[in-house]
Write an enzyme that holds these catalytic residues in place. Structure first.
Site, PDB file in Angstrom:
ATOM      1  N   TYR A  22      39.642  52.914  28.073  1.00 43.15           N
ATOM      2  CA  TYR A  22      40.455  52.044  27.213  1.00 43.15           C
ATOM      3  C   TYR A  22      41.885  52.540  26.975  1.00 43.15           C
ATOM      4  CZ  TYR A  22      35.846  50.092  26.278  1.00 43.15           C
ATOM      5  OH  TYR A  22      34.606  49.518  26.433  1.00 43.15           O
ATOM      6  N   ASN A  73      38.367  39.355  21.126  1.00 41.78           N
ATOM      7  CA  ASN A  73      37.725  40.406  21.905  1.00 41.78           C
ATOM      8  C   ASN A  73      36.504  40.815  21.096  1.00 41.78           C
ATOM      9  OD1 ASN A  73      36.799  42.646  23.211  1.00 41.78           O
ATOM     10  ND2 ASN A  73      38.794  43.659  23.376  1.00 41.78           N
ATOM     11  N   HIS A  79      28.377  40.381  25.009  1.00 41.64           N
ATOM     12  CA  HIS A  79      27.290  40.344  25.976  1.00 41.64           C
ATOM     13  C   HIS A  79      25.987  39.788  25.414  1.00 41.64           C
ATOM     14  CE1 HIS A  79      30.295  42.614  28.030  1.00 41.64           C
ATOM     15  NE2 HIS A  79      30.207  43.643  27.194  1.00 41.64           N
ATOM     16  N   HIS A  99      39.542  41.075  27.148  1.00 43.26           N
ATOM     17  CA  HIS A  99      38.987  42.431  27.204  1.00 43.26           C
ATOM     18  C   HIS A  99      40.049  43.368  27.751  1.00 43.26           C
ATOM     19  CE1 HIS A  99      35.015  41.011  26.265  1.00 43.26           C
ATOM     20  NE2 HIS A  99      35.218  40.023  27.119  1.00 43.26           N
ATOM     21  N   ARG A 110      27.617  44.331  31.265  1.00 44.94           N
ATOM     22  CA  ARG A 110      28.934  43.834  30.854  1.00 44.94           C
ATOM     23  C   ARG A 110      29.403  42.644  31.694  1.00 44.94           C
ATOM     24  NH1 ARG A 110      30.691  48.006  27.323  1.00 44.94           N
ATOM     25  NH2 ARG A 110      29.829  49.994  28.009  1.00 44.94           N
TER      26      ARG A 110
HETATM   27  C1  DQA Z   1      35.552  45.504  25.699  1.00 49.78           C
HETATM   28  C2  DQA Z   1      34.486  45.530  26.801  1.00 49.78           C
HETATM   29  C3  DQA Z   1      33.089  45.539  26.206  1.00 49.78           C
HETATM   30  O1  DQA Z   1      32.121  45.587  27.236  1.00 49.78           O
HETATM   31  C4  DQA Z   1      32.916  46.757  25.330  1.00 49.78           C
HETATM   32  O2  DQA Z   1      31.632  46.744  24.730  1.00 49.78           O
HETATM   33  C5  DQA Z   1      33.990  46.900  24.320  1.00 49.78           C
HETATM   34  C6  DQA Z   1      35.368  46.644  24.715  1.00 49.78           C
HETATM   35  C7  DQA Z   1      36.978  45.597  26.276  1.00 49.78           C
HETATM   36  O3  DQA Z   1      37.915  45.223  25.573  1.00 49.78           O
HETATM   37  O4  DQA Z   1      37.154  46.073  27.402  1.00 49.78           O
HETATM   38  O5  DQA Z   1      33.748  47.309  23.191  1.00 49.78           O
HETATM   39  O6  DQA Z   1      35.448  44.276  24.994  1.00 49.78           O
END
Ligand code: DQA
Length: 142
Positions: A22, A73, A79, A99, A110
């Site tokens: 991230y 988001n 999911h 995302h 995911r």
């Molecule tokens: C997310 C992707 C999701 O799979 C994950 O659980 C997150 C962040 C993203 O912004 O990439 O918490 O939403």
């Protein structure tokens, strides 16, 4: 154009949370970037975050009549949260799912989003720019 940006579960942990996935910028940096971009293109943006599914549903319900668009988001709720999916379908406010990471290039669980089908579209994998593109789109169509 008034846009509500809803960040779900664990997004408040940006910066310290899996920086390899991230990035190392924190949640405050995301909020600042969104605010700056909104001001730059003349869109009114408000950002909220919750780790609680029901609060996210309340944010969506509260957007009806108060906002012209939603950017969401949902984090991992993406999911499996039929409650958030139903809430998005239940209000007459166009939503874009975003995302930070490319969910389709990650673990199998995911690859499924139960919320994206309740949205106009999904933008993923572009880091914080996913939000900016969604703001630009809503501002453009609104
Ligand atoms: C997310 C992707 C999701 O799979 C994950 O659980 C997150 C962040 C993203 O912004 O990439 O918490 O939403």
């Amino acid at each position: 154009m008034k846009i509500l940006i809803i960040n779900g579960v664990n997004l408040n942990m940006l910066g310290s949370r899996e920086p390899d996935v991230y990035g190392d910028r924190d949640y405050a940096a995301l909020c600042a970037e969104i605010a700056d971009f909104g001001a730059e293109i003349g869109a009114q943006v408000e950002v909220v975050q919750s780790n609680i599914e029901g609060e996210i549903v309340n944010f969506i319900q509260g957007a009806a009549g108060n906002f012209d668009g939603i950017i969401i988001n949902p984090g991992a709720y993406t999911h499996y949260s039929y409650a958030i999916s139903d809430a998005l379908r239940g209000v007459d406010v166009p939503a874009i799912e975003v995302h930070i990471s490319n969910v389709h290039a990650r673990e199998e669980f995911r690859h499924t989003s139960v919320t994206a089908a309740a949205c106009v579209g999904q933008i993923c994998g572009l880091g914080f720019d996913s939000y900016k593109l969604a703001i630009r789109y809503l501002n453009h169509v609104g």
